[in-house]
Design a protein around this motif. Structure first.
Motif, PDB file in Angstrom:
ATOM      1  N   ALA A 130      50.914 -37.767  35.659  1.00  0.00           N
ATOM      2  CA  ALA A 130      50.691 -38.554  34.441  1.00  0.00           C
ATOM      3  C   ALA A 130      50.280 -39.983  34.782  1.00  0.00           C
ATOM      4  O   ALA A 130      49.327 -40.522  34.194  1.00  0.00           O
ATOM      5  CB  ALA A 130      51.947 -38.549  33.577  1.00  0.00           C
TER       6      ALA A 130
ATOM      7  N   PHE B 271      46.564 -41.460  33.995  1.00  0.00           N
ATOM      8  CA  PHE B 271      46.495 -42.609  33.100  1.00  0.00           C
ATOM      9  C   PHE B 271      45.836 -43.800  33.791  1.00  0.00           C
ATOM     10  O   PHE B 271      45.029 -44.514  33.185  1.00  0.00           O
ATOM     11  CB  PHE B 271      47.888 -43.004  32.606  1.00  0.00           C
TER      12      PHE B 271
ATOM     13  N   ALA C 122      45.948 -38.120  29.863  1.00  0.00           N
ATOM     14  CA  ALA C 122      47.042 -38.007  30.821  1.00  0.00           C
ATOM     15  C   ALA C 122      48.046 -36.952  30.358  1.00  0.00           C
ATOM     16  O   ALA C 122      48.578 -36.188  31.173  1.00  0.00           O
ATOM     17  CB  ALA C 122      47.730 -39.359  30.997  1.00  0.00           C
ATOM     18  N   GLY C 123      48.307 -36.896  29.056  1.00  0.00           N
ATOM     19  CA  GLY C 123      49.225 -35.889  28.520  1.00  0.00           C
ATOM     20  C   GLY C 123      48.703 -34.477  28.700  1.00  0.00           C
ATOM     21  O   GLY C 123      49.459 -33.568  29.052  1.00  0.00           O
TER      22      GLY C 123
ATOM     23  N   TRP D  74      46.540 -33.409  30.991  1.00  0.00           N
ATOM     24  CA  TRP D  74      46.592 -33.073  32.404  1.00  0.00           C
ATOM     25  C   TRP D  74      48.023 -32.778  32.852  1.00  0.00           C
ATOM     26  O   TRP D  74      48.260 -31.892  33.675  1.00  0.00           O
ATOM     27  CB  TRP D  74      46.016 -34.210  33.253  1.00  0.00           C
ATOM     28  N   THR D  75      48.980 -33.511  32.307  1.00  0.00           N
ATOM     29  CA  THR D  75      50.378 -33.298  32.671  1.00  0.00           C
ATOM     30  C   THR D  75      50.865 -31.936  32.184  1.00  0.00           C
ATOM     31  O   THR D  75      51.576 -31.225  32.899  1.00  0.00           O
ATOM     32  CB  THR D  75      51.251 -34.430  32.102  1.00  0.00           C
TER      33      THR D  75
END
Length: 89
Positions: A18, A22, A31-32, A34-35
């Motif tokens: 994350a 980011f 980022a969310g 991908w996390t």
């Protein structure tokens, strides 16, 4: 591998993913996503590892794979020896 150990590693990995995404993109949304994708990949890998360990055949070089043949304590001349190895008469 124990679950708490895996869980700490998973959380640390997801936090790193994350932060990295980011920092690279500047987008919280990206980022969310991908996390979440990384979390799914880790869960699939962990599940596959558990299935593999559950159905794995024991190898010959693993301890406990072969039964150890032991003689009973009172067999043959073991019972007739004292602590120094000398025979009792």
């Amino acid at each position: 591998m124990y679950f708490p150990q895996f869980f700490v590693g998973m959380v640390a990995t997801l936090a790193a993913v994350a932060a990295w995404v980011f920092t690279a993109t500047g987008s919280v949304w990206f980022a969310g996503v991908w996390t979440v994708a990384a979390a799914l990949l880790l869960q699939v890998g962990y599940f596959g590892l558990l299935i593999g360990l559950t159905y794995q055949n024991p190898r010959i070089d693993q301890p406990g794979a072969q039964a150890v043949k032991r003689q009973p304590a009172n067999s043959r001349d073991n019972a007739s020896k004292d602590l120094r190895g000398a025979r009792r008469h």
